[in-house]
Design a protein around this motif. Structure first.
Motif, PDB file in Angstrom:
ATOM      1  N   CYS A  67       0.769  -1.327  -0.002  1.00  0.00           N
ATOM      2  CA  CYS A  67       0.233   0.053   0.039  1.00  0.00           C
ATOM      3  C   CYS A  67       0.847   1.326   0.071  1.00  0.00           C
ATOM      4  CB  CYS A  67      -0.792   0.000   1.356  1.00  0.00           C
ATOM      5  SG  CYS A  67      -1.938  -1.409   1.480  1.00  0.00           S
ATOM      6  N   LEU A  68       0.469   2.276  -0.885  1.00  0.00           N
ATOM      7  CA  LEU A  68       1.256   3.517  -0.703  1.00  0.00           C
ATOM      8  C   LEU A  68      -0.098   4.324   0.001  1.00  0.00           C
ATOM      9  CD1 LEU A  68       3.127   5.559  -1.578  1.00  0.00           C
ATOM     10  CD2 LEU A  68       1.854   5.839  -3.836  1.00  0.00           C
ATOM     11  N   VAL A  69       0.545   4.968   1.059  1.00  0.00           N
ATOM     12  CA  VAL A  69      -0.209   5.733   2.170  1.00  0.00           C
ATOM     13  C   VAL A  69      -0.179   6.922   2.046  1.00  0.00           C
ATOM     14  CG1 VAL A  69      -0.851   5.686   4.517  1.00  0.00           C
ATOM     15  CG2 VAL A  69      -0.282   3.654   3.473  1.00  0.00           C
ATOM     16  N   ASP A  70      -1.110   7.804   1.611  1.00  0.00           N
ATOM     17  CA  ASP A  70      -1.031   9.456   1.590  1.00  0.00           C
ATOM     18  C   ASP A  70      -0.945   9.954   3.143  1.00  0.00           C
ATOM     19  OD1 ASP A  70      -0.480   9.812  -0.998  1.00  0.00           O
ATOM     20  OD2 ASP A  70      -2.827   9.692  -1.244  1.00  0.00           O
ATOM     21  N   VAL A  71      -0.328  10.863   3.494  1.00  0.00           N
ATOM     22  CA  VAL A  71      -0.346  11.209   4.919  1.00  0.00           C
ATOM     23  C   VAL A  71      -0.932  12.866   4.880  1.00  0.00           C
ATOM     24  CG1 VAL A  71       0.972  11.851   6.986  1.00  0.00           C
ATOM     25  CG2 VAL A  71       1.512   9.697   5.752  1.00  0.00           C
ATOM     26  N   PHE A  72      -1.882  13.099   5.702  1.00  0.00           N
ATOM     27  CA  PHE A  72      -2.285  14.643   5.775  1.00  0.00           C
ATOM     28  C   PHE A  72      -2.473  14.987   6.938  1.00  0.00           C
ATOM     29  CE2 PHE A  72      -4.466  12.618   1.937  1.00  0.00           C
ATOM     30  CZ  PHE A  72      -4.051  13.517   1.006  1.00  0.00           C
ATOM     31  N   PRO A  73      -1.907  15.922   7.181  1.00  0.00           N
ATOM     32  CA  PRO A  73      -1.819  16.534   8.576  1.00  0.00           C
ATOM     33  C   PRO A  73      -3.494  17.128   9.182  1.00  0.00           C
ATOM     34  CG  PRO A  73      -1.039  18.335   7.213  1.00  0.00           C
ATOM     35  CD  PRO A  73      -1.436  16.954   6.302  1.00  0.00           C
ATOM     36  N   VAL A  74      -3.529  16.708  10.034  1.00  0.00           N
ATOM     37  CA  VAL A  74      -5.123  17.068  10.664  1.00  0.00           C
ATOM     38  C   VAL A  74      -4.883  17.934  12.229  1.00  0.00           C
ATOM     39  CG1 VAL A  74      -7.212  16.292  11.570  1.00  0.00           C
ATOM     40  CG2 VAL A  74      -5.974  14.956   9.655  1.00  0.00           C
ATOM     41  N   HIS A  75      -5.338  18.960  12.220  1.00  0.00           N
ATOM     42  CA  HIS A  75      -5.014  19.832  13.426  1.00  0.00           C
ATOM     43  C   HIS A  75      -6.290  19.531  14.192  1.00  0.00           C
ATOM     44  CE1 HIS A  75      -4.370  24.075  15.280  1.00  0.00           C
ATOM     45  NE2 HIS A  75      -4.367  23.018  16.224  1.00  0.00           N
ATOM     46  N   VAL A  76      -6.086  18.903  15.284  1.00  0.00           N
ATOM     47  CA  VAL A  76      -7.398  18.222  15.860  1.00  0.00           C
ATOM     48  C   VAL A  76      -8.002  19.361  16.749  1.00  0.00           C
ATOM     49  CG1 VAL A  76      -7.820  16.694  17.877  1.00  0.00           C
ATOM     50  CG2 VAL A  76      -6.470  16.012  16.166  1.00  0.00           C
ATOM     51  N   SER A  77      -9.395  19.518  16.842  1.00  0.00           N
ATOM     52  CA  SER A  77     -10.292  20.641  17.270  1.00  0.00           C
ATOM     53  C   SER A  77     -10.847  19.625  18.595  1.00  0.00           C
ATOM     54  CB  SER A  77     -10.822  21.373  16.446  1.00  0.00           C
ATOM     55  OG  SER A  77     -11.785  20.542  15.885  1.00  0.00           O
ATOM     56  N   ALA A  78     -11.331  18.529  18.426  1.00  0.00           N
ATOM     57  CA  ALA A  78     -11.992  17.926  19.493  1.00  0.00           C
ATOM     58  C   ALA A  78     -11.693  16.562  19.533  1.00  0.00           C
ATOM     59  CB  ALA A  78     -13.386  17.966  19.082  1.00  0.00           C
ATOM     60  N   VAL A  79     -11.446  16.041  20.810  1.00  0.00           N
ATOM     61  CA  VAL A  79     -11.379  14.643  20.918  1.00  0.00           C
ATOM     62  C   VAL A  79     -12.614  14.067  21.916  1.00  0.00           C
ATOM     63  CG1 VAL A  79      -9.811  12.880  22.332  1.00  0.00           C
ATOM     64  CG2 VAL A  79      -8.753  15.214  21.481  1.00  0.00           C
ATOM     65  N   SER A  80     -13.245  12.785  21.464  1.00  0.00           N
ATOM     66  CA  SER A  80     -14.431  12.389  21.814  1.00  0.00           C
ATOM     67  C   SER A  80     -13.971  11.035  22.779  1.00  0.00           C
ATOM     68  CB  SER A  80     -15.214  12.116  20.728  1.00  0.00           C
ATOM     69  OG  SER A  80     -16.405  11.357  21.591  1.00  0.00           O
ATOM     70  N   PRO A  81     -14.608  11.000  23.909  1.00  0.00           N
ATOM     71  CA  PRO A  81     -14.592   9.758  24.869  1.00  0.00           C
ATOM     72  C   PRO A  81     -15.072   8.685  24.220  1.00  0.00           C
ATOM     73  CG  PRO A  81     -16.150  11.349  25.721  1.00  0.00           C
ATOM     74  CD  PRO A  81     -15.660  12.120  24.447  1.00  0.00           C
ATOM     75  N   ASP A  82     -16.028   8.741  23.317  1.00  0.00           N
ATOM     76  CA  ASP A  82     -16.776   7.722  22.686  1.00  0.00           C
ATOM     77  C   ASP A  82     -16.564   7.912  21.206  1.00  0.00           C
ATOM     78  OD1 ASP A  82     -17.930   6.643  24.949  1.00  0.00           O
ATOM     79  OD2 ASP A  82     -19.256   8.236  25.054  1.00  0.00           O
ATOM     80  N   TYR A  83     -16.093   6.804  20.653  1.00  0.00           N
ATOM     81  CA  TYR A  83     -15.884   6.820  19.141  1.00  0.00           C
ATOM     82  C   TYR A  83     -15.864   5.282  18.495  1.00  0.00           C
ATOM     83  CZ  TYR A  83     -11.137   6.008  20.607  1.00  0.00           C
ATOM     84  OH  TYR A  83     -10.183   5.536  21.429  1.00  0.00           O
ATOM     85  N   PRO A  84     -16.225   4.876  17.294  1.00  0.00           N
ATOM     86  CA  PRO A  84     -16.393   3.597  16.855  1.00  0.00           C
ATOM     87  C   PRO A  84     -15.408   2.685  17.100  1.00  0.00           C
ATOM     88  CG  PRO A  84     -16.784   5.261  15.079  1.00  0.00           C
ATOM     89  CD  PRO A  84     -16.225   5.891  16.155  1.00  0.00           C
ATOM     90  N   GLU A  85     -14.280   2.977  17.123  1.00  0.00           N
ATOM     91  CA  GLU A  85     -13.366   1.723  17.632  1.00  0.00           C
ATOM     92  C   GLU A  85     -12.584   1.738  18.879  1.00  0.00           C
ATOM     93  OE1 GLU A  85     -10.638   1.137  14.207  1.00  0.00           O
ATOM     94  OE2 GLU A  85     -12.470   1.421  12.804  1.00  0.00           O
ATOM     95  N   LYS A  86     -13.316   2.456  19.767  1.00  0.00           N
ATOM     96  CA  LYS A  86     -13.006   2.789  21.208  1.00  0.00           C
ATOM     97  C   LYS A  86     -12.289   1.625  21.830  1.00  0.00           C
ATOM     98  CE  LYS A  86     -14.249   4.633  25.695  1.00  0.00           C
ATOM     99  NZ  LYS A  86     -15.156   4.791  26.426  1.00  0.00           N
TER     100      LYS A  86
END
Length: 153
Positions: A100-119
């Motif tokens: 796999c060739l993986v593109d990397v994108f910088p993501v400036h995080v604005s929110a962190v949730s305690p609940d998410y799909p793969e928690k």
């Protein structure tokens, strides 16, 4: 940049097409210093950045944001253009590995949730760029993490 994986080192994968993935280098600024979010893989529990197959109907950037949400529970905005790429050997239980060739994108995080799909399937943790680079198996990705400058995006 040195290639971490060379095609002649991967005879089975080399006979297959190179597949595309998109990833999110999730970061925030804490006390004036960048912190990078890593997550563990589901099976081997290695540290990685959120990544996944391109999602039909979404751009590579939108796919990176979706993977950041599903795997790490973060939302934010793409902070500039593609940061770089790295090669990844994806192992499968019932067929040869995929290159796999993986593109990397910088993501400036604005929110962190305690609940998410793969928690329940992953751990997440913030690291300095240098410490994050030491946790990653891919030399190419480690180089991107070590050289990461959030203010240039």
């Amino acid at each position: 940049m040195n290639a971490g994986l060379l095609l002649h080192d991967l005879p089975k994968a080399a006979r297959q097409p190179v597949l595309r993935q998109s990833s999110a280098l999730c970061f925030r600024i804490k006390r004036g210093r960048p912190k990078i979010l890593l997550v563990t893989t589901r099976k081997s529990r290695r540290w990685i950045i959120p990544k996944g197959w391109l999602i039909p109907g979404l751009s590579p950037q939108e796919t990176a944001l979706q993977e950041a949400w599903e795997e790490a529970g973060v939302s934010g905005r793409i902070n500039g253009a593609r940061l770089g790429q790295f090669l990844h050997l994806k192992h499968h239980s019932n067929r040869p590995p995929s290159l796999c060739l993986v593109d990397v994108f910088p993501v400036h995080v604005s929110a962190v949730s305690p609940d998410y799909p793969e928690k329940t399937e992953r751990r997440r943790k913030w690291f300095s760029p240098k410490k994050a680079a030491l946790k990653i198996d891919s030399d190419e990705l480690a180089e991107l993490l070590r050289d990461f400058k959030p203010y240039s995006h």
